[in-house]
Write an enzyme that holds these catalytic residues in place. Structure first.
Site, PDB file in Angstrom:
ATOM      1  N   HIS A 237       0.819  -1.221   0.000  1.00 11.38           N
ATOM      2  CA  HIS A 237       0.000   0.000   0.000  1.00 11.38           C
ATOM      3  C   HIS A 237       0.849   1.266   0.000  1.00 11.38           C
ATOM      4  O   HIS A 237       0.342   2.345  -0.295  1.00 11.38           O
ATOM      5  CB  HIS A 237      -0.990   0.002   1.171  1.00 11.38           C
ATOM      6  CG  HIS A 237      -0.385   0.246   2.515  1.00 11.38           C
ATOM      7  ND1 HIS A 237      -0.093  -0.758   3.404  1.00 11.38           N
ATOM      8  CD2 HIS A 237      -0.026   1.397   3.135  1.00 11.38           C
ATOM      9  CE1 HIS A 237       0.405  -0.245   4.514  1.00 11.38           C
ATOM     10  NE2 HIS A 237       0.464   1.061   4.377  1.00 11.38           N
TER      11      HIS A 237
ATOM     12  N   ASP B 266       0.280  -7.632   1.368  1.00 13.52           N
ATOM     13  CA  ASP B 266       0.626  -6.231   1.576  1.00 13.52           C
ATOM     14  C   ASP B 266       2.143  -6.041   1.620  1.00 13.52           C
ATOM     15  O   ASP B 266       2.678  -5.347   2.484  1.00 13.52           O
ATOM     16  CB  ASP B 266      -0.008  -5.676   2.858  1.00 13.52           C
ATOM     17  CG  ASP B 266       0.067  -4.146   2.904  1.00 13.52           C
ATOM     18  OD1 ASP B 266       0.292  -3.520   1.845  1.00 13.52           O
ATOM     19  OD2 ASP B 266      -0.089  -3.575   4.006  1.00 13.52           O
TER      20      ASP B 266
ATOM     21  N   SER C 272       4.608   2.720   7.807  1.00 13.60           N
ATOM     22  CA  SER C 272       4.310   1.513   7.037  1.00 13.60           C
ATOM     23  C   SER C 272       5.498   1.069   6.194  1.00 13.60           C
ATOM     24  O   SER C 272       6.096   1.865   5.475  1.00 13.60           O
ATOM     25  CB  SER C 272       3.116   1.759   6.122  1.00 13.60           C
ATOM     26  OG  SER C 272       1.938   1.919   6.872  1.00 13.60           O
TER      27      SER C 272
END
Length: 364
Positions: free
Chosen positions: A91, A124, A207
């Site tokens: 992402h 992910d 992230s």
């Protein structure tokens, strides 16, 4: 005249005495103010301390600025090898699409353009590569199976674009089944993770960054946080950390990264069944019909060979409870194709156990 001179002398002496008195009261002396302070110390820290771990890891952690298709974002990654491969979240790089830009900024301040080697939204995870950069130092990879609840950990990332931010905490839980994403509406961007939970502060921009153990080895990839409103989002929206962060275990990340580097995509382990995701009971129920018009139990697949039937409710995987369809997917994705699973299921009020070998399907 003598009397007048004496008065002047007395006046000047009084003023001078007052000034001296004030200085003595304020500063303890007449000279310049100088407060006590520690001397210069050596910058080295114990290698196992947070400062020591950070000093070793920061040169191998990068900040990614991604743009394309009218959207942009910031995330984190870390160096996998001296060939320029960098691991991050899918992402994080998703805004770049096929023609966007990815700029990697190193801790030294140097920048380089990166290209996507491979992506997998189901895990992910993504690998990008920079070229023409020398002297890259890979972060050592740990073993997430060794991690125990209460172990100290260090997270490094770029929360809100504040590159090189270091936070610390502990492992709060293991094998925490989470799902994140789903903005596309068709489920293609949903990731399923049997995550490590940590209270180390993680915020938007962290992230893709490393979660390090007490020896500075990567045990997880920071990927999601639980926000204050109860939502679970890969970037955590714009909410701050409430001490509920989740990281992809590095054992899973290592396997997926190797496959992305070698093939550009990763294989997903599958049972070969369609789940009834609307089922609200305890467990994961096999659907009555297949989602694509085919049978709910794939002909010749692992589930069919094990004797699974439509309507069966799977309640345990390898002796561990399964409470929903999402949790069964998470538990399955935590394994490799070819791994053997023991499933406990209920059929017509009776409990039975079946054994199967996971099949394989290509990732997104």
């Amino acid at each position: 005249a003598l009397v007048g001179g004496a008065l002047v002398i007395a006046l000047v002496s009084g003023v001078a005495g007052g000034v001296v008195g004030v200085q003595l009261e304020r500063n303890g002396g007449i000279g310049a103010v100088e407060l006590p302070q520690a001397g210069v110390e050596a910058p080295d820290r114990d290698p196992d301390s947070v400062a020591g771990i950070a000093a070793q890891a920061l040169p191998s952690v990068v900040t990614l600025h991604v743009s394309g298709g009218g959207s942009a974002g910031t995330g984190t990654g870390f160096v996998l090898d001296d060939r320029g491969h960098i691991l991050t979240n899918d992402h994080v790089v998703e805004p770049a699409g096929k023609n966007g830009d990815i700029t990697v900024t190193f801790h030294s301040g140097d920048t380089a353009e990166a290209t996507v080697v491979g992506r997998d939204s189901g895990y992910d995870l993504a690998v990008v590569r920079v070229k023409g950069v020398r002297g890259l130092t890979p972060l050592p990879l740990g073993n997430s199976d060794n991690v125990q609840v209460g172990d100290p950990v260090v997270a490094i990332g770029a929360p809100f674009d504040l590159a090189g931010t270091v936070t610390s905490g502990i492992i709060s839980a293991r094998e925490r089944p989470i799902t994140a994403g789903g903005e596309d509406g068709d489920g293609s961007d949903v990731s399923y993770v049997d995550a490590l939970q940590t209270d180390a502060p993680i915020n938007p921009g962290n992230s893709g960054g490393p979660l390090l153990d007490g020896k500075g080895r990567v045990v997880g990839i920071n990927s999601a946080i639980r926000s204050a409103d109860g939502g679970l989002d890969p970037e955590g929206g714009q909410s701050g950390s409430i001490g509920l962060g989740f990281a992809i275990p590095i054992n899973q990340g290592k396997r997926v990264a190797e496959e992305l580097i070698e093939h550009g995509k990763a294989a997903h382990p599958v049972i070969g069944i369609t789940l009834d995701m609307a089922y609200s009971g305890d467990g994961a129920r096999v659907a009555a019909e297949g989602g694509d018009g085919g049978p709910p139990v794939s002909t010749g697949g692992p589930g069919a060979k094990a004797g699974i039937r439509p309507g069966d409710v799977i309640t345990e995987v390898d002796g561990r409870p399964v409470r929903s369809g999402e949790e069964l997917i998470v538990k399955t994705r935590a394994h490799r194709p070819g791994d053997r699973l023991e499933l406990t299921l209920e059929r017509n009020g009776e409990e039975r156990t079946v054994s199967l070998v996971l099949g394989s399907s290509d990732g997104d």
